[in-house]
Design a protein around this motif. Structure first.
Motif, short mmCIF file in Angstrom:
data_model
loop_
_atom_site.label_atom_id
_atom_site.label_comp_id
_atom_site.label_asym_id
_atom_site.label_seq_id
_atom_site.Cartn_x
_atom_site.Cartn_y
_atom_site.Cartn_z
N VAL A 25 0.83 -1.21 0.00
CA VAL A 25 0.00 0.00 0.00
C VAL A 25 0.87 1.25 0.00
CG1 VAL A 25 -1.66 1.34 1.35
CG2 VAL A 25 -1.96 -1.13 1.11
N SER A 26 1.88 1.25 0.85
CA SER A 26 2.73 2.43 1.01
C SER A 26 3.42 2.82 -0.29
CB SER A 26 3.78 2.17 2.10
OG SER A 26 3.16 1.93 3.34
N PHE A 27 3.87 1.84 -1.06
CA PHE A 27 4.57 2.16 -2.30
C PHE A 27 3.61 2.37 -3.47
CE2 PHE A 27 6.40 0.82 -6.36
CZ PHE A 27 7.41 1.77 -6.47
N PHE A 28 2.78 1.38 -3.75
CA PHE A 28 2.00 1.42 -4.99
C PHE A 28 0.95 2.51 -5.01
CE2 PHE A 28 3.78 -2.83 -5.58
CZ PHE A 28 4.16 -2.74 -6.92
N TRP A 29 0.38 2.85 -3.86
CA TRP A 29 -0.58 3.95 -3.88
C TRP A 29 0.09 5.28 -4.14
CZ3 TRP A 29 -4.80 2.56 0.26
CH2 TRP A 29 -5.90 2.02 -0.42
N GLY A 30 1.38 5.36 -3.83
CA GLY A 30 2.11 6.57 -4.19
C GLY A 30 2.22 6.73 -5.70
N THR A 31 2.31 5.61 -6.41
CA THR A 31 2.41 5.66 -7.87
C THR A 31 1.07 5.98 -8.53
OG1 THR A 31 1.93 3.30 -8.24
CG2 THR A 31 4.21 3.90 -7.75
N THR A 32 -0.03 5.67 -7.85
CA THR A 32 -1.34 5.88 -8.48
C THR A 32 -1.71 7.35 -8.61
OG1 THR A 32 -2.50 5.62 -6.36
CG2 THR A 32 -2.20 3.64 -7.70
N TYR A 33 -1.08 8.21 -7.80
CA TYR A 33 -1.36 9.64 -7.93
C TYR A 33 -0.92 10.13 -9.31
CZ TYR A 33 -2.40 9.98 -2.96
OH TYR A 33 -2.98 9.82 -1.71
N ILE A 34 0.24 9.65 -9.76
CA ILE A 34 0.75 10.05 -11.06
C ILE A 34 -0.09 9.43 -12.16
CG2 ILE A 34 2.72 9.84 -12.64
CD1 ILE A 34 4.53 10.09 -10.21
N TYR A 225 -4.04 6.85 -25.77
CA TYR A 225 -3.36 5.69 -25.21
C TYR A 225 -2.83 5.94 -23.79
CZ TYR A 225 -3.60 3.31 -29.71
OH TYR A 225 -4.04 2.70 -30.85
N ASN A 226 -2.29 7.12 -23.54
CA ASN A 226 -1.73 7.40 -22.21
C ASN A 226 -2.79 7.28 -21.12
OD1 ASN A 226 0.84 7.84 -23.17
ND2 ASN A 226 0.61 10.06 -23.33
N SER A 227 -3.97 7.81 -21.38
CA SER A 227 -5.04 7.74 -20.39
C SER A 227 -5.52 6.30 -20.21
CB SER A 227 -6.22 8.62 -20.81
OG SER A 227 -5.86 9.99 -20.73
N LEU A 228 -5.57 5.55 -21.29
CA LEU A 228 -6.00 4.15 -21.21
C LEU A 228 -4.97 3.30 -20.46
CD1 LEU A 228 -7.54 3.59 -24.76
CD2 LEU A 228 -8.75 3.97 -22.60
N TYR A 229 -3.69 3.55 -20.72
CA TYR A 229 -2.65 2.84 -19.98
C TYR A 229 -2.73 3.18 -18.50
CZ TYR A 229 -0.37 1.68 -24.44
OH TYR A 229 -0.09 1.19 -25.69
N ALA A 230 -2.99 4.46 -18.20
CA ALA A 230 -3.12 4.87 -16.80
C ALA A 230 -4.30 4.18 -16.14
CB ALA A 230 -3.29 6.39 -16.73
N VAL A 236 -5.22 -2.64 -12.17
CA VAL A 236 -4.39 -3.76 -11.71
C VAL A 236 -3.67 -3.44 -10.40
CG1 VAL A 236 -2.45 -5.26 -12.27
CG2 VAL A 236 -4.08 -4.63 -14.05
N PHE A 237 -2.91 -2.33 -10.40
CA PHE A 237 -2.08 -2.02 -9.25
C PHE A 237 -2.78 -1.16 -8.20
CE2 PHE A 237 0.92 -3.04 -12.60
CZ PHE A 237 1.79 -3.91 -11.95
#
Length: 314
Positions: A25-34, A225-230, A236-237
């Protein structure tokens, strides 16, 4: 005697898994902001959140139904629905929406207020809960570090769009904090991951209906594509992996301890923003990061002490 030993071994394994879940949670949720910030460039934030929860929930629910699980009764389903509304519809939905107006780093710093609100809600809802002075000091130290990292943002509050984003993020933080305390107190007779899937599916349906009624949706074929990849990354993550880990952690660890993820998330978000989006990195950010980590260490140490004392009494 053997039973006691086996029970202790089981508790240790559960504790290790819970701490691993907290690390995820600590790591991956940090990446979801971007990821969310990238996604909202071409897809409304509430629509992204609804799609993310609906797809993730559908996958999990179908998986468990295929394994022979049955849907819980109405009383249990109401509690699961309330959890989903607090944690996903309101909290995640508003936070993703706020990223239409503010950047991912600021959203992460506002979300870092979660530990303080969780502490307040815990004290309010459970008078028997023990929170030491050192734990509160650790929470405040972490908050101070976060403030130092983002000290220059208050000057933008005259901007209406910016203010809307800040308000949305604050409402999201309040809902998430209350939902966390509420969820931690619910011991439902349902598999944790099945419950998570139902939460996401129910929340996703509600948000997609709201998007349909308010016109906050787009044709995904035109999203880029960028929005779809996001969006795929968030499914998933952000949901299948991290939200499942979060619900598991708050059912196994004290809410005040689990809430330290909110201090680590901004560090991840700022670091990745610097590496991937060329966002600024200065002395204040480095200093603030060190102070945040000190606060996390204090909270973690105090939580372990309290757990140890409670286990001795039992």
């Amino acid at each position: 005697m053997d039973f006691v030993i086996k029970r202790n071994e089981c508790m240790k394994k559960e504790s290790k898994r819970a701490y691993l879940a907290l690390g995820i949670v600590s790591f991956f949720w940090g990446t979801t902001y971007i990821a969310s910030r990238i996604g909202v460039q071409h897809i409304p934030g509430l629509f992204i959140s609804g799609l993310r929860q609906f797809v993730s929930g559908l996958i999990l629910v179908c998986f468990f139904l295929a394994k022979g699980y049955s849907l819980p009764g109405w009383k249990v389903l109401k509690k699961i629905s309330l959890q989903g509304i607090l944690l996903l519809c309101v909290a995640n939905g508003l936070l993703t929406w706020s990223l239409e107006y503010i950047n991912s780093g600021l959203a992460a710093i506002i979300a870092a207020l979660v530990p303080l609100f969780i502490t307040l809600f815990t004290l309010w809802l459970s008078r028997c809960t023990k929170i030491s002075k050192w734990m509160i000091a650790g929470l405040l130290t972490g908050l101070l570090g976060v403030i130092i990292i983002f000290y220059d943002y208050p000057g933008q509050l005259h901007n209406k769009s910016f203010l809307i984003g800040v308000i949305l993020a604050l409402l999201s933080t309040l809902s998430w904090s209350f939902g966390t305390v509420y969820t931690s107190k619910q011991k439902l007779p349902v598999d944790i991951l099945f419950s998570v899937g139902l939460q996401m599916l129910i929340a996703g349906i509600i948000m997609l209906v709201v998007c349909g009624l308010t016109g906050k949706y787009v044709n995904l074929a035109d999203a880029g594509y960028n929005s779809l990849y996001a969006l795929a990354y968030l499914v998933v993550f952000g949901s299948l992996l991290t939200y499942s880990a979060y619900v598991f952690a708050i059912t196994k660890l004290p809410p005040a301890l689990v809430s330290i993820y909110a201090y680590i998330n901004p560090i991840v978000a700022v670091g990745l923003g610097w590496l991937l989006l060329q966002e600024k990195m200065n002395v204040n950010m480095i200093l603030g990061t060190g102070i945040v980590l000190c606060g996390v260490w204090v909270v973690n140490r105090e939580s372990r002490k309290l757990q140890y004392k409670e286990s001795i009494r039992k």
